[in-house]
Design an enzyme around this catalytic site. Structure first.
Site, PDB file in Angstrom:
ATOM      1  N   GLN A  24       1.269  -0.966   0.398  1.00 35.65           N
ATOM      2  CA  GLN A  24       0.128   0.193   0.151  1.00 35.65           C
ATOM      3  C   GLN A  24       0.684   1.157  -0.407  1.00 35.65           C
ATOM      4  O   GLN A  24       2.228   1.505   1.343  1.00 35.65           O
ATOM      5  CB  GLN A  24      -1.439  -0.250   1.176  1.00 35.65           C
ATOM      6  N   CYS A  48      -3.577  -1.286  18.811  1.00 37.56           N
ATOM      7  CA  CYS A  48      -3.322  -1.015  17.480  1.00 37.56           C
ATOM      8  C   CYS A  48      -3.102   0.603  17.534  1.00 37.56           C
ATOM      9  O   CYS A  48      -2.187   0.777  17.406  1.00 37.56           O
ATOM     10  CB  CYS A  48      -4.164  -1.868  16.425  1.00 37.56           C
ATOM     11  N   CYS A  53     -10.662 -10.574  18.978  1.00 38.87           N
ATOM     12  CA  CYS A  53     -10.877  -9.113  18.402  1.00 38.87           C
ATOM     13  C   CYS A  53     -11.587  -8.135  19.642  1.00 38.87           C
ATOM     14  O   CYS A  53     -12.428  -8.538  19.211  1.00 38.87           O
ATOM     15  CB  CYS A  53      -9.640  -8.317  17.208  1.00 38.87           C
ATOM     16  N   TYR A 107      -6.913  11.363   3.521  1.00 39.79           N
ATOM     17  CA  TYR A 107      -5.458  11.652   3.551  1.00 39.79           C
ATOM     18  C   TYR A 107      -5.568  12.558   2.179  1.00 39.79           C
ATOM     19  O   TYR A 107      -6.140  12.720   1.839  1.00 39.79           O
ATOM     20  CB  TYR A 107      -5.272  10.653   2.924  1.00 39.79           C
ATOM     21  N   GLY A 127      -8.176  -6.231   9.673  1.00 42.09           N
ATOM     22  CA  GLY A 127      -7.129  -6.048  10.318  1.00 42.09           C
ATOM     23  C   GLY A 127      -6.778  -6.458  11.433  1.00 42.09           C
ATOM     24  O   GLY A 127      -6.139  -7.764  11.806  1.00 42.09           O
TER      25      GLY A 127
END
Length: 663
Positions: A107, A370, A363, A180, A339
């Site tokens: 990425q 994280c 999770c 972003y 993820g």
């Protein structure tokens, strides 16, 4: 096999992936070296997920350009740093990943722009599509010049070429996503330019279009390029995000424009879209905490899937395999991207394939290990899996001499210690004085949005049973028992007890755990004393059940101590409380409670508040009396969890792993 469809191959461009699972990109902080390559931790970290069965590994974001924003960022694949070193370290990683039949994409991002995390910004001014406010700092961004845009486009071509040379199977562009830099160009609310990069949707997507064209020039049109894509921004204003179900005016990209953008991006040559929703101004959408429903992006992925002819990937709390299967079967997405679940358990895919989903470590969406650590300490780990990001240094150590180990306490620290000891070959024996394993996971997991805490407690029970650990419930250990026994080592993990104090009439004064597990009825107008994480989650849970809840906090703001929390979790919880009509009074000291009235002193004078009950959530104190009795009696003695130091789930698990892995 119920989930067989999730193990069917699929193609992206000319690359075939063996199953429908992808590792979602997460920031690779702590996984790079000073020369812009991967360190050993990074290589081990991604290889471990490939070994666990994941079909497609997508690395965390790397930066094609490190000149315009003048940042020293992890893993720079172009010529800014040392491309030979990047290729060399990447090649070692891709070759290891390929050994497991997995594919791996790099990425790449053009930069942060206005959302640069302050610790990464340094002294340099932030940039953006136009002169707009920075996300975190009271600064105005500098507008990017056209020459700088062109240089960033060129850097993507160079970076992709080096990635291809290094053995990556494709590229994912971190572009029209999460607010972003390149996404800032795509949003009219942020992009006020009058040149060819502003105005119409086509112009605002020109940056992303030119990137795809440049990669085709350097790598050929057949080299697959996916694009990370947020269908909807969830942006009410600068630094103000929308909550699920909230009616608001979208200032960023709405779904209609998102659908049009998706069609354009595919027409530009992108081979897949990796879909979510949100932006940094609504950070909890891109990084959904436990307060967000499972699979929150379904309708946004479906809207894209219906209009494009390329694969659609979707992440976002997709750890439930039934939900994943439903999404693939119903045409919501083609690929399940995970993820955080793969941080918690890198063997998720292999365990599911072998019909051992009950062995998957859950999770809990806490984001402590994280996103929280990425944000505050520039490293990626996992709260429930101490080996994440430290696969080599935290590998299970071989047992040289088998020991019989007494573990006192069945909270997370005691359970983790017993689990690790058993895996290594020791003989742990665990005693728990209550009738349930999990300790504070039990009350903590009582709210509907914390069901994964209960799942973790249940997982520990199943694992200890699978590993053959001797467990004694409803059994309290005494000093005399320990002294009379033949244990080589003793671990005391006896937890903590809630702090309590008298307010006068204490008949309806409870602790948070009593209310959470349903032992006490708080009535219709409960008041929570203490605005920490536990108090705020309790208040939200009661408000969702129709209670008229008030939080009284002595400090000037809630959740001011015991941080840092991940901003996505903290900000969402802070927004959810008033949204669910929780009244918050800060800077107040409680002085008494009688006749249904709570008395307090505030900066505006003394006040009384109607209260059907008062729930104290002012912290916990260590319960270490057994340890003190044994301190000078037992040679190999350890104190773990809240009994040693009151903290969070992550440190209870991590400390227990550290000690148990070295006995």
């Amino acid at each position: 096999m119920k989930y067989r469809k999730l193990f069917e191959p699929w193609t992206i461009g000319n690359v075939t992936v063996k199953n429908r699972f992808a590792m979602a990109p997460m920031g690779p902080l702590g996984l790079s070296d000073s020369e812009g390559g991967w360190n050993q931790r990074g290589i081990d970290y991604y290889t471990r997920r490939a070994a666990g069965g994941t079909g497609l590994i997508i690395t965390g974001v790397t930066f094609s350009d490190c000149e315009v924003e003048m940042q020293s960022m992890p893993n720079c694949p172009n010529s800014t740093y040392n491309p030979v070193h990047f290729v060399r370290t990447s090649r070692e990683m891709t070759e290891r990943v390929h050994a497991y039949g997995a594919k791996i994409f790099l990425q790449m991002s053009g930069g942060f722009g206005r959302v640069t995390i302050p610790t990464n910004l340094g002294e340099f001014p932030p940039v953006s599509a136009s002169a707009v406010p920075h996300r975190w700092l009271d600064k105005t961004c500098r507008e990017l010049t056209k020459d700088e845009i062109h240089s960033i486009v060129k850097s993507f071509g160079k970076g992709a070429f080096n990635a291809k040379r290094a053995g990556f199977d494709g590229i994912e562009i971190h572009a029209v996503h999460e607010g972003y830099l390149i996404d800032q160009f795509a949003m009219s609310f942020i992009n006020h330019r009058t040149d060819e990069y502003g105005g119409s949707l086509e112009n605002r997507l020109r940056f992303a279009k030119e990137i795809r064209e440049e990669i085709a020039k350097t790598c050929g049109k057949d080299f697959p390029v996916a694009l990370r894509f947020s269908t909807k921004s969830m942006m009410k204003d600068f630094r103000e995000g929308a909550l699920p179900g909230e009616e608001f005016e979208e200032k960023g990209r709405d779904t209609d424009e998102g659908v049009e953008a998706a069609k354009l991006l595919v027409s530009y040559g992108y081979d897949a879209l990796d879909v979510d929703a949100g932006c940094y101004d609504a950070w909890w959408w891109n990084h959904p905490p436990m307060y967000m429903e499972k699979a929150p992006y379904k309708k946004y992925a479906k809207a894209v899937k219906d209009v494009v002819n390329v694969p659609v990937l979707m992440a976002g709390r997709m750890d439930n395999p039934d939900t994943a299967l439903e999404c693939v079967e119903n045409g919501i997405c083609d690929v399940v991207s995970m993820g955080r679940p793969l941080l918690a358990d890198p063997d998720y895919v292999n365990k599911l394939r072998a019909n051992h989903y009950d062995q998957v470590r859950p999770c809990i969406s806490c984001q402590e290990g994280c996103m929280g650590r990425i944000q505050n300490y520039s490293m990626i780990n996992c709260a429930v899996n101490p080996q994440t990001g430290k696969e080599r240094s935290n590998a299970y150590g071989p047992v040289l001499q088998k020991k019989k180990v007494l573990v006192v306490g069945g909270g997370v620290a005691g359970c983790e210690a017993a689990r690790v000891l058993a895996i290594r070959g020791h003989e742990p024996v665990l005693f728990e004085k209550s009738d349930k394993l999990g300790g504070n996971l039990i009350p903590g997991g009582a709210p509907s949005f914390k069901e994964d805490d209960i799942a973790l407690a249940e997982w520990y029970g199943r694992e200890l049973n699978r590993l053959g650990v001797e467990v004694h419930m409803n059994s309290e250990v005494t000093k005399d028992y320990v002294i009379a026994s033949d244990f080589d080592t003793v671990i005391v993990a006896t937890g903590s007890t809630p702090k309590m104090f008298s307010l006068g009439d204490d008949t309806k004064v409870y602790n948070a755990a009593e209310v959470l597990v349903g032992e006490k009825d708080p009535g219709d107008n409960p008041v929570v004393i203490g605005g920490g994480l536990v108090g705020c989650e309790l208040a939200l849970d009661m408000a969702k059940k129709g209670k008229n809840v008030t939080i009284v906090e002595a400090l000037d703001k809630i959740m001011a101590v015991n941080g840092p929390l991940c901003s996505a979790n903290k900000d969402m919880l802070e927004a959810l409380l008033p949204y669910n009509h929780v009244n918050i009074i800060c800077g107040a000291k409680v002085t008494g409670y009688a006749d249904g009235k709570l008395s307090m002193s505030t900066k505006d004078g003394d006040k009384d508040l109607d209260a059907s009950s008062v729930i104290l959530s002012v912290g916990y104190k260590s319960e270490n009396s057994l340890y003190k009795e044994l301190e000078f009696e037992v040679p190999e003695l350890y104190l773990l969890g809240d009994a040693r130091h009151v903290s969070n789930i992550m440190y209870a698990i991590w400390d227990a792993f550290e000690v148990a892995n070295h006995i």
